[in-house]
Design a protein around this motif. Structure first.
Motif, PDB file in Angstrom:
ATOM      1  N   GLU A   1       0.628  -1.160   0.023  1.00 19.15           N
ATOM      2  CA  GLU A   1      -0.092  -0.230  -0.003  1.00 19.15           C
ATOM      3  C   GLU A   1       0.651   1.242   0.389  1.00 19.15           C
ATOM      4  OE1 GLU A   1      -2.080   2.019   3.200  1.00 19.15           O
ATOM      5  OE2 GLU A   1      -3.213   0.269   3.282  1.00 19.15           O
ATOM      6  N   LYS A   2       1.965   1.074   1.653  1.00 21.31           N
ATOM      7  CA  LYS A   2       2.762   2.052   1.623  1.00 21.31           C
ATOM      8  C   LYS A   2       3.388   2.543   0.342  1.00 21.31           C
ATOM      9  CE  LYS A   2       0.991   3.871   4.775  1.00 21.31           C
ATOM     10  NZ  LYS A   2      -0.599   4.838   5.051  1.00 21.31           N
ATOM     11  N   MET A   3       3.833   1.468  -0.911  1.00 21.32           N
ATOM     12  CA  MET A   3       5.260   1.984  -1.763  1.00 21.32           C
ATOM     13  C   MET A   3       4.770   1.795  -2.954  1.00 21.32           C
ATOM     14  SD  MET A   3       8.223  -0.665   0.632  1.00 21.32           S
ATOM     15  CE  MET A   3       9.615   0.628  -0.528  1.00 21.32           C
ATOM     16  N   SER A   4       3.428   1.496  -3.037  1.00 24.46           N
ATOM     17  CA  SER A   4       3.339   1.175  -4.470  1.00 24.46           C
ATOM     18  C   SER A   4       1.409   2.064  -5.244  1.00 24.46           C
ATOM     19  CB  SER A   4       3.223  -0.453  -4.894  1.00 24.46           C
ATOM     20  OG  SER A   4       4.088  -0.821  -4.754  1.00 24.46           O
ATOM     21  N   HIS A   5       0.463   1.522  -4.230  1.00 22.80           N
ATOM     22  CA  HIS A   5      -0.812   2.269  -4.136  1.00 22.80           C
ATOM     23  C   HIS A   5      -0.904   3.197  -4.161  1.00 22.80           C
ATOM     24  CE1 HIS A   5      -1.712  -2.095  -4.872  1.00 22.80           C
ATOM     25  NE2 HIS A   5      -2.147  -2.660  -3.618  1.00 22.80           N
ATOM     26  N   ASN A   6      -0.290   3.426  -2.621  1.00 22.27           N
ATOM     27  CA  ASN A   6      -0.431   4.968  -2.433  1.00 22.27           C
ATOM     28  C   ASN A   6       0.116   6.293  -3.358  1.00 22.27           C
ATOM     29  OD1 ASN A   6      -2.368   4.246  -0.228  1.00 22.27           O
ATOM     30  ND2 ASN A   6      -1.638   4.483   0.833  1.00 22.27           N
ATOM     31  N   VAL A   7       1.645   5.707  -4.037  1.00 18.45           N
ATOM     32  CA  VAL A   7       2.202   6.777  -4.550  1.00 18.45           C
ATOM     33  C   VAL A   7       1.482   6.464  -5.775  1.00 18.45           C
ATOM     34  CG1 VAL A   7       4.344   7.063  -5.029  1.00 18.45           C
ATOM     35  CG2 VAL A   7       4.409   5.055  -3.765  1.00 18.45           C
ATOM     36  N   ALA A   8       1.078   5.965  -6.252  1.00 15.67           N
ATOM     37  CA  ALA A   8       0.586   5.897  -7.738  1.00 15.67           C
ATOM     38  C   ALA A   8      -1.073   7.116  -7.480  1.00 15.67           C
ATOM     39  CB  ALA A   8      -0.444   4.536  -8.266  1.00 15.67           C
ATOM     40  N   LYS A   9      -1.282   6.572  -6.165  1.00 14.07           N
ATOM     41  CA  LYS A   9      -3.345   7.387  -6.101  1.00 14.07           C
ATOM     42  C   LYS A   9      -2.529   8.698  -5.471  1.00 14.07           C
ATOM     43  CE  LYS A   9      -5.557   4.124  -3.413  1.00 14.07           C
ATOM     44  NZ  LYS A   9      -6.055   3.557  -2.020  1.00 14.07           N
TER      45      LYS A   9
END
Length: 447
Positions: free
Chosen positions: A357-365
């Motif tokens: 979540e913190k290293m992939s999903h949220n950066v994209a979001k």
């Protein structure tokens, strides 16, 4: 035509859950996710039983040193270190030589990355005290954001004119990423220590010079200004527990205008490590107390801090091995960011789902990156396969950053990256690179 790839039997970590499945990659995209794809025709099959498949890491803060500082690092070498560590996309900062403070200079960096970067890429545009007109010309569809430095370790990129800063916050509709330290407080602290020690100040006093007060003062002012003008503000490398009170975890990330980033070094090291690591862990903002380190980690878990990055900023050992006032701040981290977080998983401090979540999903979001950051059918295939139980020790022989050293040298990580796929291309497999295809420029969704 790109080769198709079939990954079978992986433990897929994505969108808050872990499940066993197969993934088919075709034409650079995730074509199918399922449980029984074994036997599907593909140019390359990767049997992933016992391994975990994650979306590729997106690092929103790196300094790759090109152009002008290539004795420290290059886009090619540092992106290569990144993909070996599971980073498939990066966003690079403008304090190169020359600084990326005009659109032609910015586009030169994009052109170079297109030629040499094994990872996907974007570059921040740099703000100065006199380039607001140029800032407003930047295209938000293909540039990740505007970078503002409030700390003076960056040459003449320090934005110290409050009227200019307010103008940027008022007029700019893009995301503004800010290095947030009060330069006047830092200068006063530095002078007081120089009166005692001269230039050879013990590095353990670095967090006293670049102090909690300096960070909180600048961050609180930036947050207040962002709230005044409705600016999309992203505060980079939070280094104090006190700053957490400035951030909200009661609303979804998509609705936040003010967001925050934690870096690996501020989650891993504390002031106690200066005795053994010295200037190798001299960063701006400084690594501070154990209370700050633990507070930042809790901020990640509680969602007051939205993303995890590296602030990868290599210098040579010769540069680092100088007296305090001459030793530059920064260090190489991108090759080891994911495995460092996986060590925290092994220690029971964070879940695999939260790491993703913190290293992939949220950066994209947070950056509104188009069709990346998730394992979803139709999305770009940016994927990393890890073995959670394959220990290895960091040594000079396996460090890929051009500077040739790491603050993690001698540490044994419990997990290893075995495969990295960038935009559908298997660029890294069990220590070997296929450099026949380069990464792609990131695109962003505008509202």
């Amino acid at each position: 035509m790109m080769k198709s790839i079939l990954i079978t039997g992986a433990n897929i970590v994505n969108e808050g859950r872990i499940f066993r499945g197969d993934v088919l990659v075709e034409d650079g995209r995730i074509a199918k996710i399922g449980e029984n794809l074994a036997g599907t025709a593909a140019d390359k099959t990767i049997k992933a039983e016992g391994k975990h498949l994650l979306p590729g890491v997106i690092d929103d803060q790196v300094h790759f040193r090109e152009p002008g500082l290539t004795h420290k690092g290059e886009i090619y070498t540092e992106a290569k270190a990144g993909v070996a560590g599971g980073t498939t996309s990066f966003m690079e900062m403008p304090n190169t030589v020359p600084q990326a403070v005009t659109i032609p200079l910015l586009e030169e960096k994009y052109a170079r990355a297109k030629e040499v970067s094994l990872a996907n890429y974007s570059f921040f545009f740099g703000a100065t005290n006199n380039n607001l007109e140029e800032i407003l010309k930047v295209d938000p569809k293909n540039v990740c954001g505007i970078k503002v430095f409030q700390g003076s370790s960056t040459g003449n990129m320090l934005v110290d004119n409050l009227e200019v800063l307010e103008g940027i916050f008022k007029e700019c509709k893009m995301l503004i990423a800010i290095h947030s330290e009060n330069d006047n407080i830092i200068k006063a602290n530095l002078e007081s220590f120089k009166e005692i020690y001269g230039d050879d100040i013990p590095v353990k006093y670095h967090p006293k010079i670049r102090s909690e007060e300096a960070c909180y003062d600048a961050s609180s002012r930036a947050v207040a200004m962002a709230k005044k003008y409705g600016t999309r503000l992203h505060i980079l490398h939070i280094s104090t527990a006190k700053e957490l009170e400035l951030f909200d975890n009661t609303i979804p990330l998509e609705e936040k205008n003010v967001t925050a980033e934690a870096c690996i070094h501020h989650m891993w090291f504390s002031e106690k490590d200066y005795d053994t690591k010295g200037t190798l862990i001299k960063w701006n903002p400084a690594v501070k107390t154990e209370k700050d380190r633990d507070g930042i980690f809790n901020g990640v878990l509680s969602d007051k801090i939205d993303v995890i990055a590296t602030d990868h900023a290599p210098h040579t050992l010769e540069e680092k091995d100088q007296v305090y006032t001459k030793a530059p701040s920064g260090g190489p981290l991108i090759q080891h960011s994911l495995v460092a977080m996986l060590d925290f998983y092994h220690q029971g401090k964070i879940s695999l789902e939260k790491i993703v979540e913190k290293m992939s999903h949220n950066v994209a979001k947070l950056f509104r990156i188009e069709e990346r950051g998730y394992i979803r059918e139709g999305y770009h295939a940016d994927l990393v396969l890890v073995d959670l139980n394959d220990p290895w020790t960091v040594s000079k022989e396996n460090i890929l950053a051009k500077c040739g050293w790491s603050p993690f040298e001698g540490h044994t990580f419990q997990s290893k990256v075995s495969h990295t796929i960038v935009s559908g291309h298997l660029v890294f497999e069990n220590g070997q690179f296929d450099e026949s295809k380069k990464g792609e420029r990131l695109n962003f969704i505008t509202k």
